[in-house]
Design a protein around this motif. Sequence first.
Motif, PDB file in Angstrom:
ATOM      1  N   PRO A 201       8.057   9.858  -6.831  1.00 28.69           N
ATOM      2  CA  PRO A 201       9.080   9.388  -5.639  1.00 28.69           C
ATOM      3  C   PRO A 201       8.776   8.031  -5.312  1.00 28.69           C
ATOM      4  CG  PRO A 201       8.408  11.817  -5.287  1.00 28.69           C
ATOM      5  CD  PRO A 201       7.737  11.288  -6.508  1.00 28.69           C
ATOM      6  N   ASN A 202       7.372   7.506  -5.386  1.00 33.61           N
ATOM      7  CA  ASN A 202       6.883   6.490  -4.692  1.00 33.61           C
ATOM      8  C   ASN A 202       6.824   5.256  -5.833  1.00 33.61           C
ATOM      9  OD1 ASN A 202       4.734   7.514  -5.862  1.00 33.61           O
ATOM     10  ND2 ASN A 202       3.383   6.537  -4.390  1.00 33.61           N
ATOM     11  N   THR A 203       7.313   5.474  -7.166  1.00 40.93           N
ATOM     12  CA  THR A 203       7.267   4.668  -8.054  1.00 40.93           C
ATOM     13  C   THR A 203       8.426   3.399  -8.094  1.00 40.93           C
ATOM     14  OG1 THR A 203       6.909   6.494  -9.635  1.00 40.93           O
ATOM     15  CG2 THR A 203       7.424   4.327 -10.707  1.00 40.93           C
ATOM     16  N   ARG A 204       7.680   2.261  -8.040  1.00 41.01           N
ATOM     17  CA  ARG A 204       8.593   1.243  -7.682  1.00 41.01           C
ATOM     18  C   ARG A 204       8.762   0.392  -8.992  1.00 41.01           C
ATOM     19  NH1 ARG A 204       9.778   3.006  -3.749  1.00 41.01           N
ATOM     20  NH2 ARG A 204       8.647   2.892  -1.731  1.00 41.01           N
ATOM     21  N   LEU A 205       7.941   0.240 -10.175  1.00 46.40           N
ATOM     22  CA  LEU A 205       8.236  -0.528 -11.174  1.00 46.40           C
ATOM     23  C   LEU A 205       7.729  -0.176 -12.403  1.00 46.40           C
ATOM     24  CD1 LEU A 205       5.694  -2.741 -11.666  1.00 46.40           C
ATOM     25  CD2 LEU A 205       6.497  -3.782  -9.730  1.00 46.40           C
ATOM     26  N   LEU A 206       8.143  -0.471 -13.617  1.00 47.30           N
ATOM     27  CA  LEU A 206       7.393  -0.730 -14.761  1.00 47.30           C
ATOM     28  C   LEU A 206       7.201  -1.856 -15.414  1.00 47.30           C
ATOM     29  CD1 LEU A 206       6.546   1.025 -17.584  1.00 47.30           C
ATOM     30  CD2 LEU A 206       8.992   0.743 -18.132  1.00 47.30           C
TER      31      LEU A 206
ATOM     32  N   THR B  80      18.500  -3.106  -2.417  1.00 44.82           N
ATOM     33  CA  THR B  80      17.834  -1.707  -2.407  1.00 44.82           C
ATOM     34  C   THR B  80      16.517  -1.561  -2.362  1.00 44.82           C
ATOM     35  OG1 THR B  80      18.273  -1.196  -4.524  1.00 44.82           O
ATOM     36  CG2 THR B  80      20.030  -0.514  -3.323  1.00 44.82           C
ATOM     37  N   TYR B  81      15.763  -2.529  -2.508  1.00 40.17           N
ATOM     38  CA  TYR B  81      14.322  -2.517  -2.940  1.00 40.17           C
ATOM     39  C   TYR B  81      13.587  -2.782  -1.577  1.00 40.17           C
ATOM     40  CZ  TYR B  81       9.928  -3.607  -5.160  1.00 40.17           C
ATOM     41  OH  TYR B  81       8.477  -3.457  -5.531  1.00 40.17           O
ATOM     42  N   PRO B  82      12.548  -1.820  -1.230  1.00 41.92           N
ATOM     43  CA  PRO B  82      11.901  -1.585   0.260  1.00 41.92           C
ATOM     44  C   PRO B  82      11.075  -2.669   0.498  1.00 41.92           C
ATOM     45  CG  PRO B  82      11.167  -0.035  -1.217  1.00 41.92           C
ATOM     46  CD  PRO B  82      12.190  -0.905  -2.127  1.00 41.92           C
ATOM     47  N   ASN B  83      10.609  -3.455  -0.469  1.00 41.04           N
ATOM     48  CA  ASN B  83       9.526  -4.470  -0.036  1.00 41.04           C
ATOM     49  C   ASN B  83       9.815  -5.774   0.124  1.00 41.04           C
ATOM     50  OD1 ASN B  83       8.179  -2.199  -0.300  1.00 41.04           O
ATOM     51  ND2 ASN B  83       7.100  -2.679  -2.203  1.00 41.04           N
ATOM     52  N   ILE B  84      11.061  -6.014   0.352  1.00 43.16           N
ATOM     53  CA  ILE B  84      11.470  -7.478   0.735  1.00 43.16           C
ATOM     54  C   ILE B  84      11.289  -7.874   2.301  1.00 43.16           C
ATOM     55  CG2 ILE B  84      13.374  -9.369   0.564  1.00 43.16           C
ATOM     56  CD1 ILE B  84      12.144  -8.189  -2.330  1.00 43.16           C
TER      57      ILE B  84
ATOM     58  N   GLN C 146       0.760  -1.525   0.265  1.00 42.58           N
ATOM     59  CA  GLN C 146      -0.012   0.120  -0.117  1.00 42.58           C
ATOM     60  C   GLN C 146       1.002   1.265   0.082  1.00 42.58           C
ATOM     61  OE1 GLN C 146      -2.400   0.227   3.348  1.00 42.58           O
ATOM     62  NE2 GLN C 146      -3.839   1.711   2.619  1.00 42.58           N
ATOM     63  N   GLY C 147       0.564   2.097  -0.884  1.00 42.09           N
ATOM     64  CA  GLY C 147       1.252   3.437  -1.025  1.00 42.09           C
ATOM     65  C   GLY C 147       2.336   3.442  -2.034  1.00 42.09           C
ATOM     66  N   ASP C 148       2.592   2.191  -2.756  1.00 39.99           N
ATOM     67  CA  ASP C 148       3.323   2.096  -3.851  1.00 39.99           C
ATOM     68  C   ASP C 148       2.580   2.537  -5.021  1.00 39.99           C
ATOM     69  OD1 ASP C 148       5.472   1.046  -2.414  1.00 39.99           O
ATOM     70  OD2 ASP C 148       4.987  -0.964  -3.027  1.00 39.99           O
ATOM     71  N   HIS C 149       3.538   3.251  -6.031  1.00 41.32           N
ATOM     72  CA  HIS C 149       2.886   3.814  -7.476  1.00 41.32           C
ATOM     73  C   HIS C 149       3.765   2.757  -8.409  1.00 41.32           C
ATOM     74  CE1 HIS C 149       3.539   6.222 -10.914  1.00 41.32           C
ATOM     75  NE2 HIS C 149       2.314   6.206 -10.843  1.00 41.32           N
TER      76      HIS C 149
ATOM     77  N   ASN D 236      -5.685  -0.841  -7.675  1.00 46.41           N
ATOM     78  CA  ASN D 236      -6.158   0.693  -6.750  1.00 46.41           C
ATOM     79  C   ASN D 236      -6.793   0.405  -5.676  1.00 46.41           C
ATOM     80  OD1 ASN D 236      -5.068   2.799  -8.715  1.00 46.41           O
ATOM     81  ND2 ASN D 236      -6.387   1.869 -10.288  1.00 46.41           N
ATOM     82  N   GLN D 237      -7.705  -0.730  -5.688  1.00 52.08           N
ATOM     83  CA  GLN D 237      -8.481  -0.894  -4.457  1.00 52.08           C
ATOM     84  C   GLN D 237      -7.631  -1.338  -3.364  1.00 52.08           C
ATOM     85  OE1 GLN D 237     -11.584  -3.696  -5.336  1.00 52.08           O
ATOM     86  NE2 GLN D 237     -11.860  -2.883  -7.432  1.00 52.08           N
ATOM     87  N   TYR D 238      -6.487  -1.879  -3.526  1.00 50.57           N
ATOM     88  CA  TYR D 238      -5.692  -2.195  -2.646  1.00 50.57           C
ATOM     89  C   TYR D 238      -4.461  -1.146  -2.054  1.00 50.57           C
ATOM     90  CZ  TYR D 238      -6.844  -6.822  -4.320  1.00 50.57           C
ATOM     91  OH  TYR D 238      -7.849  -7.816  -4.768  1.00 50.57           O
ATOM     92  N   GLY D 239      -4.989   0.135  -2.530  1.00 53.21           N
ATOM     93  CA  GLY D 239      -3.918   1.021  -2.225  1.00 53.21           C
ATOM     94  C   GLY D 239      -2.762   1.324  -2.865  1.00 53.21           C
ATOM     95  N   ILE D 240      -2.589   0.677  -3.984  1.00 54.45           N
ATOM     96  CA  ILE D 240      -1.425   0.815  -5.028  1.00 54.45           C
ATOM     97  C   ILE D 240      -1.702   1.575  -6.155  1.00 54.45           C
ATOM     98  CG2 ILE D 240      -0.013  -0.696  -6.483  1.00 54.45           C
ATOM     99  CD1 ILE D 240      -0.410  -2.732  -4.707  1.00 54.45           C
ATOM    100  N   GLU D 241      -1.298   2.738  -6.648  1.00 52.26           N
ATOM    101  CA  GLU D 241      -1.712   3.856  -7.597  1.00 52.26           C
ATOM    102  C   GLU D 241      -0.806   3.198  -8.731  1.00 52.26           C
ATOM    103  OE1 GLU D 241      -1.051   8.390  -8.340  1.00 52.26           O
ATOM    104  OE2 GLU D 241      -0.103   7.588  -6.883  1.00 52.26           O
TER     105      GLU D 241
END
Length: 412
Positions: free
Chosen positions: A144-149, A229-233, A99-102, A121-126
């Motif tokens: 700033p909160n973009t994690r992936l493509l 360096t990835y924050p979600n592990i 939640q909060g990631d883009h 989007n329903q899970y709070g992921i933009e």
Amino acid sequence: MKAQGFTTQIVHSDRRLNLESGAVHQPKHQSVLFKYDDVQELVDVFQGRNPSHAYARSSTPSMNALQNLICNMDNGLASVVFSTGMAAISATLLTLLKQGDHILVSHFLFGNTNSFMQQLNQYGIEVSFVDVTDSQHVAEHIKPNTRLLFCETIANPVTQVADVVGLTALCEAHHLLFILDTTMTPAYLFNAKAQGAHLITGSLTKYISGHGNALGGWVTDTGTFDWSTYPNINESYKGADPKLWAITQIKKKGLRDMGGSISSEACHLISVGAETLALRLDRICANALNLAAFFQRHPKVKKVYYPGLPQHPQHQRAASLFKYFGGLMSIDLIEEADPFAFLNSLDLVLNATHLGDNRTLAIPVAPTIYYEMGAARRAEMGVSDNMIRLSIGIEDLDDLIADFNQALDKIA
């Protein structure tokens, strides 16, 4: 020693695992559970010190054999196989995002993948839908909160070709994870790792299998992303080698927790189908190129969507990226034509929703696979009301041309 060819490696993949009784194919292990005489061995499996098996939801010898084959095909670090391509995609994103990631995803995504991305989007992921044919347009949407493509090499059904080179440079510059769906262009056609993909994913049901008898999906970690360096592990998956952190998390959460496990029967069928991947794609892509030229000349066809045609907006890009241009194309009939009547007139070509089969398939796009999107969204994606998607098979070219020709001749 000279590196062996693509097909040689696949055909001999199983037997190089030193299978019991001299088998050349991994036997289908149907057992759900695996017993150990020493309970410490079972504990070591659970705690990751022993690579053996405890429960079939997480792993089996059959799954391992297919994962080995796919990983070698992708020249990756490690692979995980799933029950479907959508299971692979959804498990990968749900285990690596919070939640909060883009995230940035292709504006032209296949219908089911597109639907899943909107659900995030329903899970709070933009989620931002972007034009992946233009890396500069994508760059404008980074936050700033973009994690992936996430994108596909060739879009289905309008065949837009992603700016892979530009997107790779963009992801490297902003330290974004680049996930590439190569369903339309498997490893024989496209070297995703060499072009900068960090994770490769897609459907095993399509070209890799070829025969339409088994569902499956996969994700391969190419070993080129710095997971430290990835924050979600999750801390529990941070082992000694950071390169394995993400694939371990995807496997644990996607198979053990979410249950997207593939059966041993499906593993076997997909492995056997994969042996002829290169041979089939040679024939499929040659048929597709010739059929695209045939449709381009035909007065009853208004437009042809196929990257192999010089008129395609990304033709030069496709020529530089891919060995061949693939087996997917779409056509718009002339406006006065009835798409249903045309499809019902086909005799050899099957009206079916699938891709990458040995048989040539056709489906009207707007009222089927893209119906839920609505007219406005379809228009944004370039999907017309009389668009017909074609998945070209391995039949004799003259027979395919004859069937399409007789059906087109019946259009008033």
